[in-house]
Write an enzyme that holds these catalytic residues in place. Structure first.
Site, PDB file in Angstrom:
ATOM      1  N   ASP A  57       0.828  -1.202   0.000  1.00 12.16           N
ATOM      2  CA  ASP A  57       0.000   0.000   0.000  1.00 12.16           C
ATOM      3  C   ASP A  57       0.868   1.261   0.000  1.00 12.16           C
ATOM      4  OD1 ASP A  57      -2.828   1.081   0.505  1.00 12.16           O
ATOM      5  OD2 ASP A  57      -1.664   2.075   2.084  1.00 12.16           O
ATOM      6  N   GLU A  87      13.641 -15.754  -1.230  1.00 12.47           N
ATOM      7  CA  GLU A  87      13.960 -16.888  -0.337  1.00 12.47           C
ATOM      8  C   GLU A  87      12.790 -17.867  -0.281  1.00 12.47           C
ATOM      9  OE1 GLU A  87      14.771 -15.635   3.632  1.00 12.47           O
ATOM     10  OE2 GLU A  87      16.405 -14.303   3.015  1.00 12.47           O
TER      11      GLU A  87
HETATM   12  C1  NOJ Z   1      -4.298   3.190  -0.560  1.00 13.26           C
HETATM   13  C2  NOJ Z   1      -5.493   2.314  -0.360  1.00 13.26           C
HETATM   14  O1  NOJ Z   1      -5.833   1.712  -1.585  1.00 13.26           O
HETATM   15  C3  NOJ Z   1      -6.595   3.174   0.180  1.00 13.26           C
HETATM   16  O2  NOJ Z   1      -7.814   2.490   0.234  1.00 13.26           O
HETATM   17  C4  NOJ Z   1      -6.181   3.674   1.538  1.00 13.26           C
HETATM   18  O3  NOJ Z   1      -7.170   4.540   2.044  1.00 13.26           O
HETATM   19  C5  NOJ Z   1      -4.858   4.432   1.452  1.00 13.26           C
HETATM   20  N1  NOJ Z   1      -3.875   3.706   0.711  1.00 13.26           N
HETATM   21  C6  NOJ Z   1      -4.310   4.699   2.820  1.00 13.26           C
HETATM   22  O4  NOJ Z   1      -3.882   3.491   3.387  1.00 13.26           O
END
Ligand code: NOJ
Length: 612
Positions: free
Chosen positions: A238, A283
């Site tokens: 993310d 790994e």
């Molecule tokens: C990207 C994620 O796809 C989204 O849903 C989220 O709110 C933000 N990152 C923050 O984590």
């Protein structure tokens, strides 16, 4: 050549086991010679909204397990789960309090283990979401940081700083939260006095980790090992470009592009993190830690960057396996624009030896049916309020979404399908304000409607909400209300309707997997009228079955002629306003809508066997 075209949405074996329909011809071996993720069809599963097993109105792992046969029959290769960890849900689970467990509302770690094993038994891989940029204000580290006070080792895992001004009442710098408002929140110290500020690029409940801290680096390396060791096959990372910050925390100019001079976006140091993560993934891929899982592990980054050259730095042998292709998702339904994005994507990936990814929608953006049903078919997160102000023609959007599905699935690389896309669900734009849950809605004071409209629980069966999302004995309604008009878009209704979106997706995924052309070389563009995209895909080896001398003849288990099966497949997508003649062809594999006596109508895509 096939004697008859495979009709759009024709029935397919409904077996939960892929073994009964995987291609068995010689060219199947070419498919498996590659790593699974290189051309996988990956289903994005938003757990809260997939299926509710225990009747509390919120989707859970029991619901997923009960519907694994549905996913197997859909024909996907992997599932990407949005975060499933313990979380106060300030941002729908992207605020994680414990990276090594499962939120009780979704189930238990034992449920996750069982789910991973069951999915693997269906031949389906599991990708999980890891959120390294920020945690939750309920994470034990954050509680410890608050308790330990200024200057402590505990605070050095986050970004705590004194405020500006004589009394420290101004934030340390001018950074703004991506969800609106300042990126800093002031804490009250243990003695009750107004204290330091901490950084959160998203909500105040999501404090940013300090990736300059060795503790943070070790912790996440261990989290990766924890899940890879349980058999997880991939990690979606993310906010992958945001982790590293300029420790001086300077003000940022709104015009500063992401890159080495930007204080928090796409800084060069971030690559060291992913190089170490790649070494860990490798790994596990090579079996160093035993044989848990199905083999290769992969990393995919959520990287929104405007500069293709900077984006390219994230992928390659020593770093991430792939990144999401957001320019494709943002692109309007326009032949020239899509062709440009496709060319740029392939040009970016080819020299790196990295497969492209193709994404039409996800849990952060408006659903594709609604986007393509508007007069302006582009999308950007920043302009969501404008897009929501435009009327939506659902019939038009659905026709285009069908055509886009076949266009997308014909492209070389892996494809991501966001749950409900296979049902043709639309963006629910009329959720009552008091039921909206997205922090974007609250933090912008309602100026931005946020993402709830793409996260409404799936309709499975029946003619009334909750449409089989929750069991009949449920004690609560679905966490977001479902439109009554989704009665025609339930899984049960669409499974019984030959020309439904679901039947189209099933058939497209089956053909995509079965046809050697889709496992083969990159595309070759063909001449086409204005507004039409036409390209060929050619089976590996280029010469069809004669080159490798397959012993098989006749038809395989799918009814596909194995000799023809090595033929070139041409994808023709008509994005213009007029019908165009189909190019000469030896057969029609699939079409997204009815063809008109040799003509390809507007907003329709066809897969053809090309003539040689
Ligand atoms: C990207 C994620 O796809 C989204 O849903 C989220 O709110 C933000 N990152 C923050 O984590």
């Amino acid at each position: 050549m096939p004697s008859a075209p495979a009709p759009s949405g024709s029935p397919r074996p409904d077996s939960g086991s892929p073994d009964s329909w995987w291609p068995r011809a010689w060219w199947a071996r070419a498919w498996w010679a590659r790593a699974w993720w290189e051309r996988a069809a990956i289903y994005q599963l938003y757990v809260r909204s997939f299926a509710d097993g225990d009747g509390d109105g919120i989707g859970d792992l029991a619901g997923v397990r009960a519907h694994l046969p549905y996913l197997a029959a859909l024909g996907i290769d992997a599932i990407w789960f949005n975060p499933w960890y313990p979380s106060p849900m300030a941002d729908a689970g992207y605020d994680i309090a414990d990276y090594r467990s499962i939120d009780p509302v979704f189930g238990t770690l034992a449920d996750a283990d069982a789910l991973i094993a069951e999915a693997h038994a269906h031949g389906i891989r599991i990708i999980i979401d890891v959120v390294p940029n920020h945690g939750s204000d309920r994470h034990p580290w954050f509680a410890a940081a608050l308790a330990a006070g200024p200057g402590s080792a505990e605070r050095s895992r986050f970004w705590f700083r004194p405020g500006r001004g004589a009394d420290g009442s101004q934030p340390p710098n001018n950074w703004q939260s991506i969800f609106g408002g300042p990126a800093w929140t002031r804490v009250t110290e243990a003695d009750g006095s107004p204290g330091e500020w901490y950084l959160h690029l998203f909500t105040p409940e999501q404090p940013d980790f300090n990736w300059g801290s060795p503790d943070v680096r070790h912790e996440f390396e261990d989290v990766l090992r924890f899940w890879f060791g349980r058999g997880v096959d991939g990690i979606r990372i993310d906010s992958a470009a945001l982790l590293c910050k300029d420790a001086a925390l300077p003000d940022v100019a709104s015009t500063e592009p992401p890159g080495p001079a930007h204080p928090y976006s796409d800084r060069d140091e971030v690559h060291e993190v992913y190089q170490s993560w790649r070494a860990i993934a490798d790994e596990y891929s090579t079996g160093k830690h035993g044989t848990g899982g199905l083999g290769d592990r992969m990393l995919i980054g959520e990287v929104w960057l405007p500069d293709a050259a900077r984006l390219a730095r994230y992928v390659g042998p020593g770093e991430l396996h792939t990144v999401f292709n957001f320019p494709y998702l943002d692109c309007p339904w326009d032949a020239a624009g899509l062709r440009r994005v496709i060319d740029e994507t392939l040009a970016l990936n080819a020299p790196l030896g990295v497969p492209a990814t193709w994404v039409l929608s996800n849990h952060d953006v408006d659903r594709v049916v609604s986007r393509y049903g508007r007069a302006d078919t582009a999308f950007s997160l920043e302009r969501r309020p404008y897009f929501h102000s435009l009327p939506v023609d659902l019939a038009l959007g659905t026709r285009r979404a069908r055509a886009a599905a076949l266009l997308t699935m014909a492209l070389p690389g892996s494809v991501y399908i966001y749950q409900g896309e296979e049902l043709g669900l639309w963006e629910v734009q009329d959720i009552p304000d008091e039921l909206r849950q997205d922090p974007i809605w609250t933090r912008t004071g309602g100026a931005d409607p946020g993402r709830d409209g793409s996260r409404v629980p799936l309709p499975w069966s029946g003619t009334e909400p909750p449409f089989g999302f929750s069991p009949a004995s449920a004690s609560a309604e679905p966490w977001l209300p479902q439109p009554k008009d989704w009665r025609d878009l339930t899984v049960a209704a669409e499974a019984a309707t030959p020309d439904s979106m679901l039947r189209l997706y099933r058939e497209a995924l089956r053909v995509r997997r079965a046809e050697p052309a889709f496992a083969g070389t990159p595309l070759t563009w063909c001449e086409a009228p204005e507004g039409v995209l036409a390209f060929d895909r050619l089976a590996e080896g280029g010469e069809g079955p004669g080159a490798d001398g397959p012993e098989e003849s006749g038809h395989d288990a799918d009814g596909i002629d194995v000799n023809e099966a090595a033929a070139t497949v041409r994808c023709v997508a008509n994005l213009s306003a007029v019908s165009v003649p189909l190019p000469p062809h030896a057969g029609i594999l699939l079409a997204s809508g009815p063809l008109d006596d040799g003509l390809l109508p507007p907003d329709t895509t066809a897969w053809l066997y090309a003539t040689r």
